[in-house]
Design an enzyme around this catalytic site. Sequence first.
Site, PDB file in Angstrom:
ATOM      1  N   GLN A  93       2.284  -5.774  -3.227  1.00 50.24           N
ATOM      2  CA  GLN A  93       2.601  -5.890  -1.786  1.00 50.24           C
ATOM      3  C   GLN A  93       3.922  -5.153  -1.494  1.00 50.24           C
ATOM      4  O   GLN A  93       4.237  -4.214  -2.188  1.00 50.24           O
ATOM      5  CB  GLN A  93       2.657  -7.352  -1.327  1.00 50.24           C
ATOM      6  CG  GLN A  93       1.290  -8.036  -1.304  1.00 50.24           C
ATOM      7  CD  GLN A  93       0.845  -8.553  -2.655  1.00 50.24           C
ATOM      8  OE1 GLN A  93       1.600  -9.222  -3.325  1.00 50.24           O
ATOM      9  NE2 GLN A  93      -0.370  -8.257  -3.047  1.00 50.24           N
ATOM     10  N   LYS A 153       2.315   2.252  -5.060  1.00 48.05           N
ATOM     11  CA  LYS A 153       2.980   1.763  -6.290  1.00 48.05           C
ATOM     12  C   LYS A 153       2.138   2.063  -7.524  1.00 48.05           C
ATOM     13  O   LYS A 153       2.658   2.381  -8.574  1.00 48.05           O
ATOM     14  CB  LYS A 153       3.222   0.251  -6.203  1.00 48.05           C
ATOM     15  CG  LYS A 153       4.236  -0.135  -5.151  1.00 48.05           C
ATOM     16  CD  LYS A 153       4.392  -1.644  -5.059  1.00 48.05           C
ATOM     17  CE  LYS A 153       3.175  -2.326  -4.514  1.00 48.05           C
ATOM     18  NZ  LYS A 153       2.826  -1.998  -3.120  1.00 48.05           N
ATOM     19  N   GLY A 171      -4.276  -3.902  -4.344  1.00 46.92           N
ATOM     20  CA  GLY A 171      -5.254  -2.921  -4.802  1.00 46.92           C
ATOM     21  C   GLY A 171      -4.483  -1.663  -5.135  1.00 46.92           C
ATOM     22  O   GLY A 171      -3.931  -1.031  -4.249  1.00 46.92           O
ATOM     23  N   HIS A 172      -4.375  -1.352  -6.415  1.00 49.40           N
ATOM     24  CA  HIS A 172      -3.599  -0.177  -6.816  1.00 49.40           C
ATOM     25  C   HIS A 172      -4.567   0.940  -7.202  1.00 49.40           C
ATOM     26  O   HIS A 172      -5.351   0.802  -8.126  1.00 49.40           O
ATOM     27  CB  HIS A 172      -2.663  -0.537  -7.977  1.00 49.40           C
ATOM     28  CG  HIS A 172      -1.575  -1.484  -7.565  1.00 49.40           C
ATOM     29  ND1 HIS A 172      -0.838  -2.253  -8.437  1.00 49.40           N
ATOM     30  CD2 HIS A 172      -1.095  -1.788  -6.334  1.00 49.40           C
ATOM     31  CE1 HIS A 172       0.034  -2.979  -7.758  1.00 49.40           C
ATOM     32  NE2 HIS A 172      -0.105  -2.719  -6.483  1.00 49.40           N
ATOM     33  N   ASP A 210       0.814  -1.222   0.000  1.00 48.00           N
ATOM     34  CA  ASP A 210       0.000   0.000   0.000  1.00 48.00           C
ATOM     35  C   ASP A 210       0.843   1.266   0.000  1.00 48.00           C
ATOM     36  O   ASP A 210       0.413   2.311   0.497  1.00 48.00           O
ATOM     37  CB  ASP A 210      -0.952   0.038   1.227  1.00 48.00           C
ATOM     38  CG  ASP A 210      -1.771  -1.228   1.324  1.00 48.00           C
ATOM     39  OD1 ASP A 210      -2.229  -1.709   0.283  1.00 48.00           O
ATOM     40  OD2 ASP A 210      -1.934  -1.745   2.451  1.00 48.00           O
TER      41      ASP A 210
HETATM   42  P1  IMP Z   1      -2.566 -12.704   1.459  1.00 45.82           P
HETATM   43  O1  IMP Z   1      -1.601 -12.115   0.483  1.00 45.82           O
HETATM   44  O2  IMP Z   1      -4.007 -12.435   1.111  1.00 45.82           O
HETATM   45  O3  IMP Z   1      -2.304 -14.154   1.705  1.00 45.82           O
HETATM   46  O4  IMP Z   1      -2.347 -11.973   2.865  1.00 45.82           O
HETATM   47  C1  IMP Z   1      -1.156 -12.146   3.623  1.00 45.82           C
HETATM   48  C2  IMP Z   1      -0.757 -10.854   4.326  1.00 45.82           C
HETATM   49  O5  IMP Z   1      -0.359  -9.895   3.354  1.00 45.82           O
HETATM   50  C3  IMP Z   1      -1.892 -10.183   5.114  1.00 45.82           C
HETATM   51  O6  IMP Z   1      -1.328  -9.531   6.227  1.00 45.82           O
HETATM   52  C4  IMP Z   1      -2.430  -9.142   4.153  1.00 45.82           C
HETATM   53  O7  IMP Z   1      -3.056  -8.068   4.822  1.00 45.82           O
HETATM   54  C5  IMP Z   1      -1.145  -8.705   3.486  1.00 45.82           C
HETATM   55  N1  IMP Z   1      -1.348  -8.186   2.132  1.00 45.82           N
HETATM   56  C6  IMP Z   1      -1.564  -8.893   0.995  1.00 45.82           C
HETATM   57  N2  IMP Z   1      -1.673  -8.081  -0.055  1.00 45.82           N
HETATM   58  C7  IMP Z   1      -1.512  -6.843   0.410  1.00 45.82           C
HETATM   59  C8  IMP Z   1      -1.472  -5.543  -0.216  1.00 45.82           C
HETATM   60  O8  IMP Z   1      -1.596  -5.397  -1.438  1.00 45.82           O
HETATM   61  N3  IMP Z   1      -1.268  -4.491   0.605  1.00 45.82           N
HETATM   62  C9  IMP Z   1      -1.080  -4.632   1.936  1.00 45.82           C
HETATM   63  N4  IMP Z   1      -1.086  -5.804   2.561  1.00 45.82           N
HETATM   64  C10 IMP Z   1      -1.293  -6.888   1.804  1.00 45.82           C
END
Ligand code: IMP
Length: 430
Positions: free
Chosen positions: A224, A16, A40-41, A13
């Site tokens: 991420q 990017k 989510g961009h 977040d």
């Molecule tokens: P997952 O990627 O859905 O398996 O989530 C694993 C961890 O990564 C969790 O703490 C999510 O909140 C975090 N996470 C996954 N994608 C994002 C992102 O795009 N932004 C922020 N945190 C993320």
Amino acid sequence: MPNIVVVGAQWGDEGKGKVVDLYARDADAVVRFQGGNNAGHTLVVEGEKIILHLIPSGILHPGTVCCIGNGVVVDPGVLLDEIRGLRDRGRWPGDEQLVISPAAHVILPCHRALDLAREARAGRHQIGTTGRGIGPCYEDKASRTGIRIADLLDPGTLASRVEALLDEKNALLRHHGAEPLDPAAVIEGLLAAGERLRPFVGDVAGRVHAWTRQGSRVLLEGAQGTFLDLDHGTYPFVTSSNTTAGAACTGTGLPPRDVHGVIGITKAYVTRVGRGPFPTELTDDLGDRLRERGREFGSTTGRPRRCGWLDLVGLRTACRLSGLSGLAVTKLDVLEGLPEVRVCTRYRLDGETVDFVPPRAEDLERCEPVYEALPGWSDSIAGCRTLDDLPANARRFLDFVADATGCPVVLASVGPGREQTVEIHNPFAA
Ligand code: IMP
């Protein structure tokens, strides 16, 4: 410089999407290399807010080819909705501008169901995933039972692979108290999605090589952030892919020697969604203020983000892990109006000074941040477009970040709009 990688330098977040959209102006192609619709961009263009989860953030530039690389996990329904959403808003540049790797893995209904069922039962071991099926999909990729985009175009292969996979997944779903899935319905849904995605499927790795040979400019877009990296992040509170710059090669087929620069995106403070250690977290009014002013609610799940001061130990570590050649500092405007701005310059752990993030999350949990206070600025900076426009203390903040990390700041973002940017150095310039 032809091939530039963009990665998150924190816990995701970081902004990017905005930076990739901006740099895509100068790129011939944008290639996403990992993650899925857990990302989510958010882009704000001409006052219009557009949130993308899978389609690369370069899609709003006519003529820039956008690719989904082999390292990405694709939920076909989400991708088709995203294409439809852009079309409905008159923002779709044409089918030839999206290319999906046949080797990208597909998120299936059983992956989403398992992700949710496991989290619901995990108790204190909960990760706080986005519930999008990301982890279970990458698990199947690693165990060589996954379904790839290419399989959606081949009914015979698809049916037998889905049946074999669901045989096992349904047993797991039952174990977790969730409903098993009907293989025939899953296969039918996937074949229908495959037919709609067929025009977009193409050899992404081959194109990346061809672009590199021609000297075209390719932007490689990560999702991420560094500390959600499966290997280098705060395991187990991480995502299931590698988010550091090395993944730009494995997730697209680009050889490492053809990476010419790596830009790390960092907010002027830190946020984190989901569980896991966060040394500079603010659980007081200041944290609430950052959340409100920075609109820190997840663009994928709507969850409130945890907020805290900028962590230069983390940033220094991100520079090291991804070999950052430049930093883009976003949301600088969110700090305005604070009498002083704190930055964490090092940690204390068991009486020792720590300059880099320790590899074990359990150790990071015990780290105490050591802060330096910098003077704040009261003027609004939303209208600043050059370094000279910025108040002296905002420039001083950027200089401090560059000195503490040894990495130049190449951009500062002062608002969500594409134009609300102070560009200091264009990474595509030599
Ligand atoms: P997952 O990627 O859905 O398996 O989530 C694993 C961890 O990564 C969790 O703490 C999510 O909140 C975090 N996470 C996954 N994608 C994002 C992102 O795009 N932004 C922020 N945190 C993320």
